[in-house]
Design a protein around this motif. Structure first.
Motif, PDB file in Angstrom:
ATOM      1  N   VAL A  47       3.782  20.465 -11.106  1.00  0.00           N
ATOM      2  CA  VAL A  47       4.800  19.989 -10.170  1.00  0.00           C
ATOM      3  C   VAL A  47       5.868  21.060  -9.937  1.00  0.00           C
ATOM      4  CG1 VAL A  47       6.652  18.289  -9.871  1.00  0.00           C
ATOM      5  CG2 VAL A  47       4.398  17.555 -10.669  1.00  0.00           C
ATOM      6  N   ALA A  48       6.273  21.744 -11.002  1.00  0.00           N
ATOM      7  CA  ALA A  48       7.308  22.769 -10.875  1.00  0.00           C
ATOM      8  C   ALA A  48       6.847  23.928  -9.981  1.00  0.00           C
ATOM      9  CB  ALA A  48       7.698  23.291 -12.257  1.00  0.00           C
ATOM     10  N   GLU A  49       5.578  24.282 -10.068  1.00  0.00           N
ATOM     11  CA  GLU A  49       5.076  25.434  -9.317  1.00  0.00           C
ATOM     12  C   GLU A  49       4.638  25.102  -7.901  1.00  0.00           C
ATOM     13  OE1 GLU A  49       2.326  27.947 -11.338  1.00  0.00           O
ATOM     14  OE2 GLU A  49       3.399  27.830 -13.250  1.00  0.00           O
ATOM     15  N   THR A  50       4.332  23.829  -7.635  1.00  0.00           N
ATOM     16  CA  THR A  50       3.827  23.459  -6.315  1.00  0.00           C
ATOM     17  C   THR A  50       4.761  22.555  -5.531  1.00  0.00           C
ATOM     18  OG1 THR A  50       2.670  21.467  -7.103  1.00  0.00           O
ATOM     19  CG2 THR A  50       1.460  23.572  -7.203  1.00  0.00           C
ATOM     20  N   GLY A  51       5.686  21.896  -6.205  1.00  0.00           N
ATOM     21  CA  GLY A  51       6.542  20.924  -5.536  1.00  0.00           C
ATOM     22  C   GLY A  51       5.829  19.624  -5.208  1.00  0.00           C
ATOM     23  N   HIS A  52       4.687  19.387  -5.845  1.00  0.00           N
ATOM     24  CA  HIS A  52       3.914  18.185  -5.555  1.00  0.00           C
ATOM     25  C   HIS A  52       4.743  16.928  -5.807  1.00  0.00           C
ATOM     26  CE1 HIS A  52       0.295  15.678  -5.202  1.00  0.00           C
ATOM     27  NE2 HIS A  52       0.755  15.009  -6.249  1.00  0.00           N
ATOM     28  N   VAL A  53       4.656  15.989  -4.867  1.00  0.00           N
ATOM     29  CA  VAL A  53       5.304  14.686  -4.998  1.00  0.00           C
ATOM     30  C   VAL A  53       4.204  13.642  -5.168  1.00  0.00           C
ATOM     31  CG1 VAL A  53       6.789  12.969  -3.904  1.00  0.00           C
ATOM     32  CG2 VAL A  53       7.254  15.406  -3.577  1.00  0.00           C
ATOM     33  N   THR A  54       4.231  12.909  -6.257  1.00  0.00           N
ATOM     34  CA  THR A  54       3.167  11.943  -6.535  1.00  0.00           C
ATOM     35  C   THR A  54       3.299  10.718  -5.630  1.00  0.00           C
ATOM     36  OG1 THR A  54       4.413  10.832  -8.276  1.00  0.00           O
ATOM     37  CG2 THR A  54       3.022  12.688  -8.932  1.00  0.00           C
ATOM     38  N   LEU A  55       2.198  10.003  -5.528  1.00  0.00           N
ATOM     39  CA  LEU A  55       2.163   8.839  -4.655  1.00  0.00           C
ATOM     40  C   LEU A  55       3.176   7.779  -5.086  1.00  0.00           C
ATOM     41  CD1 LEU A  55       0.488   8.030  -2.165  1.00  0.00           C
ATOM     42  CD2 LEU A  55      -0.994   6.739  -3.687  1.00  0.00           C
ATOM     43  N   ALA A  56       3.394   7.647  -6.392  1.00  0.00           N
ATOM     44  CA  ALA A  56       4.341   6.652  -6.886  1.00  0.00           C
ATOM     45  C   ALA A  56       5.780   6.967  -6.491  1.00  0.00           C
ATOM     46  CB  ALA A  56       4.239   6.533  -8.409  1.00  0.00           C
ATOM     47  N   GLU A  57       6.031   8.210  -6.085  1.00  0.00           N
ATOM     48  CA  GLU A  57       7.377   8.610  -5.688  1.00  0.00           C
ATOM     49  C   GLU A  57       7.604   8.477  -4.183  1.00  0.00           C
ATOM     50  OE1 GLU A  57       8.683  12.227  -8.269  1.00  0.00           O
ATOM     51  OE2 GLU A  57       6.496  12.367  -8.045  1.00  0.00           O
ATOM     52  N   ILE A  58       6.625   7.931  -3.484  1.00  0.00           N
ATOM     53  CA  ILE A  58       6.691   7.762  -2.035  1.00  0.00           C
ATOM     54  C   ILE A  58       6.652   6.269  -1.712  1.00  0.00           C
ATOM     55  CG2 ILE A  58       5.566   8.302   0.165  1.00  0.00           C
ATOM     56  CD1 ILE A  58       4.282  10.711  -1.271  1.00  0.00           C
ATOM     57  N   ALA A  59       7.507   5.821  -0.833  1.00  0.00           N
ATOM     58  CA  ALA A  59       7.528   4.400  -0.467  1.00  0.00           C
ATOM     59  C   ALA A  59       6.226   4.018   0.223  1.00  0.00           C
ATOM     60  CB  ALA A  59       8.711   4.113   0.456  1.00  0.00           C
ATOM     61  N   PRO A  60       5.646   2.866  -0.079  1.00  0.00           N
ATOM     62  CA  PRO A  60       4.417   2.420   0.579  1.00  0.00           C
ATOM     63  C   PRO A  60       4.620   2.277   2.083  1.00  0.00           C
ATOM     64  CG  PRO A  60       4.928   1.049  -1.336  1.00  0.00           C
ATOM     65  CD  PRO A  60       6.128   1.895  -1.082  1.00  0.00           C
ATOM     66  N   ASP A  61       3.609   2.674   2.840  1.00  0.00           N
ATOM     67  CA  ASP A  61       3.635   2.517   4.287  1.00  0.00           C
ATOM     68  C   ASP A  61       3.147   1.112   4.628  1.00  0.00           C
ATOM     69  OD1 ASP A  61       3.277   2.561   7.026  1.00  0.00           O
ATOM     70  OD2 ASP A  61       2.470   4.599   7.064  1.00  0.00           O
ATOM     71  N   PRO A  62       3.990   0.279   5.266  1.00  0.00           N
ATOM     72  CA  PRO A  62       3.575  -1.093   5.592  1.00  0.00           C
ATOM     73  C   PRO A  62       2.292  -1.170   6.411  1.00  0.00           C
ATOM     74  CG  PRO A  62       5.942  -0.845   5.885  1.00  0.00           C
ATOM     75  CD  PRO A  62       5.382   0.530   5.634  1.00  0.00           C
ATOM     76  N   LYS A  63       1.966  -0.103   7.163  1.00  0.00           N
ATOM     77  CA  LYS A  63       0.725  -0.105   7.935  1.00  0.00           C
ATOM     78  C   LYS A  63      -0.499  -0.143   7.028  1.00  0.00           C
ATOM     79  CE  LYS A  63       1.719   3.631  10.139  1.00  0.00           C
ATOM     80  NZ  LYS A  63       1.621   4.808  11.050  1.00  0.00           N
ATOM     81  N   ASP A  64      -0.374   0.385   5.823  1.00  0.00           N
ATOM     82  CA  ASP A  64      -1.501   0.390   4.885  1.00  0.00           C
ATOM     83  C   ASP A  64      -1.607  -0.905   4.092  1.00  0.00           C
ATOM     84  OD1 ASP A  64      -2.175   2.994   5.624  1.00  0.00           O
ATOM     85  OD2 ASP A  64      -0.836   3.870   4.111  1.00  0.00           O
ATOM     86  N   TYR A  65      -0.540  -1.700   4.108  1.00  0.00           N
ATOM     87  CA  TYR A  65      -0.494  -2.916   3.299  1.00  0.00           C
ATOM     88  C   TYR A  65      -0.010  -4.075   4.171  1.00  0.00           C
ATOM     89  CZ  TYR A  65      -0.649   0.705  -0.259  1.00  0.00           C
ATOM     90  OH  TYR A  65      -0.995   1.796  -0.999  1.00  0.00           O
ATOM     91  N   PRO A  66      -0.887  -4.597   5.017  1.00  0.00           N
ATOM     92  CA  PRO A  66      -0.484  -5.688   5.916  1.00  0.00           C
ATOM     93  C   PRO A  66       0.133  -6.854   5.158  1.00  0.00           C
ATOM     94  CG  PRO A  66      -2.682  -4.880   6.472  1.00  0.00           C
ATOM     95  CD  PRO A  66      -2.307  -4.232   5.171  1.00  0.00           C
ATOM     96  N   GLY A  67       1.289  -7.277   5.633  1.00  0.00           N
ATOM     97  CA  GLY A  67       1.957  -8.413   5.020  1.00  0.00           C
ATOM     98  C   GLY A  67       2.858  -8.081   3.857  1.00  0.00           C
ATOM     99  N   ILE A  68       3.013  -6.799   3.509  1.00  0.00           N
ATOM    100  CA  ILE A  68       3.860  -6.449   2.378  1.00  0.00           C
ATOM    101  C   ILE A  68       5.307  -6.837   2.670  1.00  0.00           C
ATOM    102  CG2 ILE A  68       4.201  -4.078   3.226  1.00  0.00           C
ATOM    103  CD1 ILE A  68       4.461  -3.164   0.338  1.00  0.00           C
ATOM    104  N   PRO A  69       5.985  -7.523   1.762  1.00  0.00           N
ATOM    105  CA  PRO A  69       7.404  -7.859   1.980  1.00  0.00           C
ATOM    106  C   PRO A  69       8.243  -6.595   2.079  1.00  0.00           C
ATOM    107  CG  PRO A  69       6.468  -9.160   0.188  1.00  0.00           C
ATOM    108  CD  PRO A  69       5.475  -8.098   0.515  1.00  0.00           C
ATOM    109  N   ALA A  70       9.202  -6.590   2.960  1.00  0.00           N
ATOM    110  CA  ALA A  70      10.038  -5.405   3.174  1.00  0.00           C
ATOM    111  C   ALA A  70      10.719  -4.964   1.885  1.00  0.00           C
ATOM    112  CB  ALA A  70      11.079  -5.697   4.255  1.00  0.00           C
ATOM    113  N   GLU A  71      11.092  -5.916   1.043  1.00  0.00           N
ATOM    114  CA  GLU A  71      11.797  -5.567  -0.186  1.00  0.00           C
ATOM    115  C   GLU A  71      10.901  -4.857  -1.205  1.00  0.00           C
ATOM    116  OE1 GLU A  71      10.596  -9.969  -0.544  1.00  0.00           O
ATOM    117  OE2 GLU A  71      11.375  -8.603   0.992  1.00  0.00           O
ATOM    118  N   MET A  72       9.564  -4.883  -0.986  1.00  0.00           N
ATOM    119  CA  MET A  72       8.644  -4.208  -1.896  1.00  0.00           C
ATOM    120  C   MET A  72       8.285  -2.803  -1.437  1.00  0.00           C
ATOM    121  SD  MET A  72       8.177  -6.190  -4.436  1.00  0.00           S
ATOM    122  CE  MET A  72       6.802  -5.347  -5.216  1.00  0.00           C
ATOM    123  N   ALA A  73       8.693  -2.413  -0.255  1.00  0.00           N
ATOM    124  CA  ALA A  73       8.316  -1.105   0.304  1.00  0.00           C
ATOM    125  C   ALA A  73       9.235  -0.004  -0.210  1.00  0.00           C
ATOM    126  CB  ALA A  73       8.325  -1.162   1.821  1.00  0.00           C
TER     127      ALA A  73
END
Length: 310
Positions: A47-73
Motif C-alpha cells: 500500500v505504501a509503495e502503490t497507494g492502493h485503496v482497498t475495496l473496504a475503504e470505498i463506499a459501495p456503489d448503489p448501482k451494484d447493490y439494488p435496494g441498499i439503504p442510503a445509510e449503509m452506503a
C-alpha cells in the motif's frame, strides 16, 4: 517461497460436505507458493509503495447493490462478533456485522489499528478478491488455483481428512488455529487464540508450508461452481485425470440466493479460525467455500504462487 513438485493426487472428499465431491484424480504442474499467507506487514509495504485503496475503504456503489439503504452506503466491512449464547446456525447474520470504518488497517473497526492490536505478523484480512489480485500482480505472482491450493495444503499426504492425518487434534495437540468449543458463543481457546494468530504459530505441513489450514480462509483464482470439474481434458494418453483444472465461469458463479446482485463468487480454501466441530468443519484440504469477490471480512486472507518456475 516453497517449490511444490508437480504430481497427481486425489482431490475432494465424500465424507463431509456435498460441494467437495466427487473424488477425482487431478494433476498439477510444478509451482512455487508462499510459505506463509501475506501478512499485514507485507501488505502495508504494498500500500505504501502503490497507494492502493482497498475495496473496504470505498463506499459501495448503489448501482451494484439494488435496494441498499442510503445509510449503509459508507466504507466498511464485515466483522465477526461472538454471540452471548446459542443462536440459529443457519443465519450468519447472527454473528456477522457490517462495521463502518473496518478495513485492513482496522480489522475489527475504527477504534483499534494494527499497532494497538499488535497484528503486524498476522495474516492480512479485510481484503476483497481484487485487493489480493492487485497485490499478487505487484509482486509478479498470481493467486493459486483451487487445485494448486489443495495439492499444496495436503503436503504430500494422500487421502487423509486433515493435512496432518486422520485425527483433528492428534494426542491433544492443536495443529491449526480453529474454533474449539461451541460456535459462535464459546471458544475454549485450546489453541491459544481467539482470532487470527501470527504466521508460523503452528507446525508446517509436509511441504514446509504454514497456515494452509485454518487461521484465515484464502482467496483462489477460480470462479465458484457447485460441482467441480470432473471430465478430463485429454492430453496425450491421459483419459482419466484432470490436468491443471480451473473453476467455473462468471455467470454460473453468481449467488442464486441474491439474483439482484450480479457479483461473482470465487473459491475460498483452507478454513479459518471460525471453523468449529459443531459448525463449518472446513479446516481440511478438501474444504471449499464460495465468496463474493466484493467481500472483505475478518477471516479471509490470501497467499501467492508463481507458475512455470518449478
Amino acid at each position: 517461497m516453497i517449490r511444490i513438485p508437480g504430481g497427481t493426487f486425489t482431490m475432494g472428499s465424500e465424507s463431509f460436505y456435498p460441494e467437495e465431491a466427487p473424488l477425482r484424480r487431478v494433476s498439477v504442474d510444478s509451482f512455487l507458493i508462499d510459505e506463509i499467507p501475506v501478512t499485514n506487514r507485507q501488505f502495508a509495504r504494498f500500500v505504501a509503495e502503490t497507494g492502493h485503496v482497498t475495496l473496504a475503504e470505498i463506499a459501495p456503489d448503489p448501482k451494484d447493490y439494488p435496494g441498499i439503504p442510503a445509510e449503509m452506503a459508507h466504507p466498511g466491512s464485515l466483522v465477526f462478533h461472538k454471540t452471548k449464547g446459542p443462536v440459529d446456525l443457519g443465519n450468519p447474520q447472527n454473528w456477522w456485522q457490517f462495521v463502518f470504518g473496518a478495513d485492513w488497517r482496522h480489522p475489527y473497526g475504527p477504534d483499534a489499528d494494527l499497532d494497538a492490536l499488535d497484528l503486524w505478523d498476522h495474516p492480512v484480512v479485510q481484503v476483497a478478491w481484487s485487493d489480493a489480485e492487485a497485490y499478487a500482480k505487484w509482486v509478479g505472482k498470481d493467486l493459486p488455483t483451487e487445485a494448486e491450493f489443495e495439492y499444496a495444503a495436503r503436503g504430500g499426504l494422500e487421502g487423509s481428512d486433515y493435512a496432518w492425518g486422520e485425527e483433528l487434534a492428534p494426542g491433544g495437540q492443536m495443529m491449526a488455529n480453529y474454533w474449539q468449543g461451541l460456535f459462535p458463543f464459546s471458544n475454549t481457546r485450546l489453541d491459544g487464540w481467539e482470532r487470527t494468530s501470527p504466521v508460523r504459530s503452528f507446525p508446517p505441513n509436509g511441504y514446509g508450508l504454514f497456515d494452509m489450514i485454518a487461521n484465515t480462509w484464502e482467496w483462489t483464482a477460480d470462479w465458484w461452481s457447485e460441482r467441480p470439474q470432473t471430465v478430463a481434458k485429454k492430453r496425450g494418453d491421459s483419459c482419466c485425470t484432470l490436468d491443471n483444472p480451473r473453476g467455473g465461469k462468471l455467470p454460473a458463479s453468481l449467488d442464486p440466493a441474491q439474483p439482484q446482485i450480479r457479483i461473482g463468487r470465487k473459491v475460498l480454501k483452507g478454513g479459518s479460525h471460525l471453523c468449529a466441530e459443531n459448525y463449518c468443519q472446513r479446516y481440511r484440504p478438501a474444504a471449499r467455500h464460495p465468496e463474493m469477490i466484493d467481500s472483505a471480512t475478518t477471516h479471509i486472507g490470501f497467499r501467492c504462487v508463481v507458475r512455470g518456475r518449478g
